[in-house]
Design a protein around this motif. Structure first.
Motif, PDB file in Angstrom:
ATOM      1  N   LEU A  30       0.828  -1.203   0.000  1.00 30.82           N
ATOM      2  CA  LEU A  30       0.000   0.000   0.000  1.00 30.82           C
ATOM      3  C   LEU A  30       0.864   1.255   0.000  1.00 30.82           C
ATOM      4  O   LEU A  30       2.029   1.242   0.393  1.00 30.82           O
ATOM      5  CB  LEU A  30      -0.900   0.028   1.241  1.00 30.82           C
ATOM      6  CG  LEU A  30      -1.878  -1.134   1.411  1.00 30.82           C
ATOM      7  CD1 LEU A  30      -2.561  -1.025   2.771  1.00 30.82           C
ATOM      8  CD2 LEU A  30      -2.904  -1.152   0.301  1.00 30.82           C
ATOM      9  N   SER A  31       0.248   2.353  -0.434  1.00 32.62           N
ATOM     10  CA  SER A  31       0.890   3.663  -0.319  1.00 32.62           C
ATOM     11  C   SER A  31       0.985   4.043   1.155  1.00 32.62           C
ATOM     12  O   SER A  31       0.365   3.408   2.021  1.00 32.62           O
ATOM     13  CB  SER A  31       0.089   4.708  -1.095  1.00 32.62           C
ATOM     14  OG  SER A  31      -1.239   4.788  -0.601  1.00 32.62           O
ATOM     15  N   HIS A  32       1.741   5.104   1.463  1.00 34.22           N
ATOM     16  CA  HIS A  32       1.980   5.464   2.864  1.00 34.22           C
ATOM     17  C   HIS A  32       0.698   5.767   3.622  1.00 34.22           C
ATOM     18  O   HIS A  32       0.610   5.546   4.837  1.00 34.22           O
ATOM     19  CB  HIS A  32       2.928   6.666   2.940  1.00 34.22           C
ATOM     20  CG  HIS A  32       2.310   7.951   2.467  1.00 34.22           C
ATOM     21  ND1 HIS A  32       2.184   8.264   1.126  1.00 34.22           N
ATOM     22  CD2 HIS A  32       1.776   8.992   3.167  1.00 34.22           C
ATOM     23  CE1 HIS A  32       1.596   9.448   1.023  1.00 34.22           C
ATOM     24  NE2 HIS A  32       1.341   9.912   2.227  1.00 34.22           N
ATOM     25  N   ASP A  33      -0.332   6.260   2.922  1.00 35.49           N
ATOM     26  CA  ASP A  33      -1.591   6.573   3.601  1.00 35.49           C
ATOM     27  C   ASP A  33      -2.625   5.459   3.459  1.00 35.49           C
ATOM     28  O   ASP A  33      -3.758   5.584   3.924  1.00 35.49           O
ATOM     29  CB  ASP A  33      -2.169   7.895   3.087  1.00 35.49           C
ATOM     30  CG  ASP A  33      -2.523   7.846   1.602  1.00 35.49           C
ATOM     31  OD1 ASP A  33      -2.237   6.820   0.934  1.00 35.49           O
ATOM     32  OD2 ASP A  33      -3.073   8.851   1.100  1.00 35.49           O
ATOM     33  N   GLY A  34      -2.237   4.367   2.798  1.00 34.96           N
ATOM     34  CA  GLY A  34      -3.128   3.220   2.672  1.00 34.96           C
ATOM     35  C   GLY A  34      -4.216   3.353   1.634  1.00 34.96           C
ATOM     36  O   GLY A  34      -5.080   2.478   1.526  1.00 34.96           O
TER      37      GLY A  34
END
Length: 502
Positions: free
Chosen positions: A86-90
Motif C-alpha cells: 500500500l501507499s503510505h496513507d493506505g
C-alpha cells in the motif's frame, strides 16, 4: 483472454467475458431460423472472474501475480505484483496486475454486490449481456457463473452466456489422454445443459431453441472437437443442440486455421486487435504494438471474414465484430508469451481506439449481428471499460454514446455514474452493519430500490433516493465514536480473519 501456462494458476484464471449471438452445429438438427432484425444490434461484454479481495475471499487472486513472458524480448520480462503493498496513507495498492488503476479500488469478482454493480453498469451503457470466461465444472469460473445467474434474474432482459476457455481444461489435463479430454469436455457440455441452459434459458443467449456457446480456442484440436460434436447429448424437450461461435483469433486469423475449422463452427467473433507490429526502440517495454489505425484495419479483416463466412459457408450463420478500448498485457506478463500494447488514444489526432472502432462499424455496409466488448473488467490486460483513476468514466461514456447509435435508441447519460455510487454506498452500509447498535436496515431497503430504479433506467428517482441514503448515513455517523489505533508491523496482533479461498 488468458492463456495459462501452468495448471497451478488455472484456479485464479477466471475467464474474461465476450460478446455475440448465433451459430449452428453441423452434425445435429438444423437451426430454427429467426427474422434477422430480432438478432441484430446487440452488444455483449466479455467478463472475467479471477480477481478477489482479502475482505471477501481471503486472497487477492489475480490482483497479485508472478509471471514471466517467456517469448518476449522486451526490457522486462519477469513481473511480480503484490496487491498487499500500500501507499503510505493506505489509499492506493501500489503493486497490482494492471497498467491502469480502478477508480473503485480493488474489488472481488466473486462478490455478489460487485456482480450486481457490473450488471447495472452494463445496462446503463447499453450492454445487453455478459459472456463469462468459463473453464469447466470444477473451475472457479463455474462458481462465478452460478452466482451471476442468481443476480441477473433481477434485471431481465439480460444475458449471461459462456465464453468457453477450452485451453484451461487442456492445460489442466495435459497428462491425460486425448480421449479423456474429449470425455471431460463432453461431460461439461452435458452439465451446462442440465444445470444452466435448462434452468436459465431466459438468461442464456439463444437462437431459437439453440443455446449459443462462444469458444475461445487454442485448447481442443479440430479432431477432438469433431469427436465431441459427434457424441449425443441428453437434451430437454424445449432445447436443441448448441451453436458454436469461435474467436477469429484462434479459428480464422489464417487461411490454414479456417480451413481446419470452418466445417465445425458456425461463425466467428472479434477480439482485442492482434497486430504484430514490432516496437521501435522508444517502446522497448513491449514486443509488438498497434496504432489506432491498426485497430480499424483489424476490424476490417474481421468484417471481411465474417461477411464472407455467412454468404459462402453453409453452416456459418453469424459473425460478430468487436470494440476494445486498448491493451497493455504486462499486468499478466503476456500470459507467458509476448508483451503487446494497443494505445487507448492517438496523441496526434486525440481520437480514441474505442471511438475509431465503433465509428468503423457504424459506417460499415457489412453489419455484424453483435458487437463484442473484450472486456468490461479485465484489468491484467488493461482492456477494461470500467472507471479508471486517470480517465474516470471516459470509456463508459464513449460506449454509451456508440451503443445508442448502434441500436438507434435515445441517449441518456444520467445513469453512467449511478451504479458506482450505488456500489460505494452499499459497501458503506455493509461496514456500518458490523457496528453494534447501528440499524441500517432502512438504508439497505433504499439501496435495493435504487438498484431496481437504475435497472429500469429511472435515473432521476435513483439519484434522489441516493441523496436520501446519504442523509441517513449522516445521521448514523453522528452516533459514532472513532478511535484510531496504529500498529507497527509485522506484529502478532495482525492476523487473517477470512480463510483463503484455496
Amino acid at each position: 483472454m488468458m492463456s495459462w501456462s501452468h495448471g497451478l494458476y488455472s484456479l485464479l484464471a477466471l475467464p474474461l467475458l465476450l460478446v455475440i449471438y448465433l451459430v449452428f452445429q453441423p452434425d445435429h438438427q438444423p437451426l430454427q431460423q429467426k427474422p434477422m432484425q430480432q438478432r441484430r444490434n446487440k452488444v455483449f461484454a466479455d467478463l472475467t472472474s479471477n480477481k478477489f479481495t482479502r475482505e471477501s475471499d481471503g486472497t487477492y487472486g489475480m490482483w497479485s501475480y508472478h509471471g514471466i513472458a517467456h517469448e518476449s524480448h522486451a526490457d522486462q520480462t519477469e513481473f511480480i505484483y503484490n496487491a498487499d503493498l500500500l501507499s503510505h496513507d493506505g489509499s492506493i495498492h501500489t503493486s497490482i496486475t494492471s497498467a491502469v488503476y480502478p477508480l473503485m479500488g480493488l474489488t472481488s469478482d466473486m462478490d455478489p454486490v460487485y456482480q450486481e454493480y457490473l450488471i447495472l453498469q452494463a445496462k446503463a451503457v447499453g450492454i445487453d449481456g455478459f459472456i463469462l470466461e468459463w473453464g469447466y465444472r470444477e473451475h472457479q469460473s463455474n462458481v462465478a457463473l452460478l452466482s451471476l445467474l442468481q443476480v441477473a434474474k433481477k434485471y431481465k432482459p439480460f444475458n449471461i452466456g459462456i465464453n468457453w476457455c477450452d485451453h484451461w481444461l487442456t492445460v489442466d489435463m495435459k497428462n491425460k489422454s486425448s480421449e479423456q479430454i474429449v470425455e471431460k469436455f463432453h461431460a461439461d457440455l452435458q452439465y451446462l445443459y442440465d444445470s444452466i441452459f435448462n434452468t436459465h434459458s431466459d438468461l442464456t443467449p439463444m437462437y431459437g431453441s439453440h443455446p449459443i456457446i462462444f469458444l475461445f480456442g487454442d485448447g481442443l484440436s479440430a479432431t477432438q472437437f469433431s469427436d465431441i460434436l459427434s457424441r449425443p447429448l441428453h437434451l430437454p424437450d424445449d432445447l436443441s443442440t448448441p451453436i458454436w461461435i469461435g474467436s477469429y483469433l484462434n479459428f480464422a486469423s489464417t487461411s490454414e486455421r479456417w480451413s481446419e475449422w470452418k466445417d465445425l463452427i458456425n461463425g466467428t467473433y472479434g477480439w482485442v486487435p492482434n497486430v504484430r507490429r514490432p516496437t521501435p526502440p522508444s517502446m522497448s517495454q513491449w514486443d509488438y504494438y498497434s496504432t489506432t489505425e491498426d485497430t480499424v484495419a483489424y476490424q476490417q479483416n474481421v468484417t471481411n471474414h465474417g461477411s464472407n463466412c455467412v454468404s459462402e459457408v453453409a453452416g456459418c450463420v453469424m459473425w460478430c465484430g468487436s470494440v476494445s478500448p486498448g491493451m497493455d498485457n504486462r499486468g499478466c506478463a503476456g500470459w507467458g508469451r509476448e508483451l503487446r500494447y494497443v494505445p487507448r488514444h492517438n496523441l496526434t489526432t486525440h481520437k480514441s481506439s474505442n471511438d475509431l472502432q465503433w465509428e468503423f462499424y457504424l459506417a460499415s455496409k457489412k453489419q455484424p449481428d453483435v458487437i463484442v466488448l473484450p472486456t468490461i473488467n479485465d484489468f491484467p490486460e488493461a482492456t477494461t471499460i470500467l472507471p479508471l483513476k486517470n480517465s474516470t468514466f471516459t470509456a463508459l461514456y464513449s460506449t454509451l454514446n456508440h451503443t445508442s447509435s448502434w441500436k438507434n435508441v435515445s441517449l441518456d447519460m444520467r445513469g453512467v455514474t449511478l451504479p458506482m455510487q450505488w456500489f460505494t454506498d452499499y459497501k458503506k452500509a455493509e461496514f456500518y452493519n458490523m457496528t453494534d447498535k447501528l440499524n441500517v436496515s432502512n438504508i439497505f431497503h433504499l439501496l435495493e430500490s435504487v438498484a431496481v430504479l437504475i435497472g429500469h433506467q429511472d435515473y432521476v428517482q435513483a439519484n434522489n433516493t441516493l441523496q436520501i441514503i446519504r442523509q441517513g448515513f449522516s445521521k448514523l455517523e453522528r452516533k459514532l465514536t472513532v478511535n484510531t489505533i496504529n500498529i507497527t508491523g509485522p506484529s502478532k496482533e495482525l492476523y487473517g480473519t477470512v480463510p483463503p479461498v484455496f
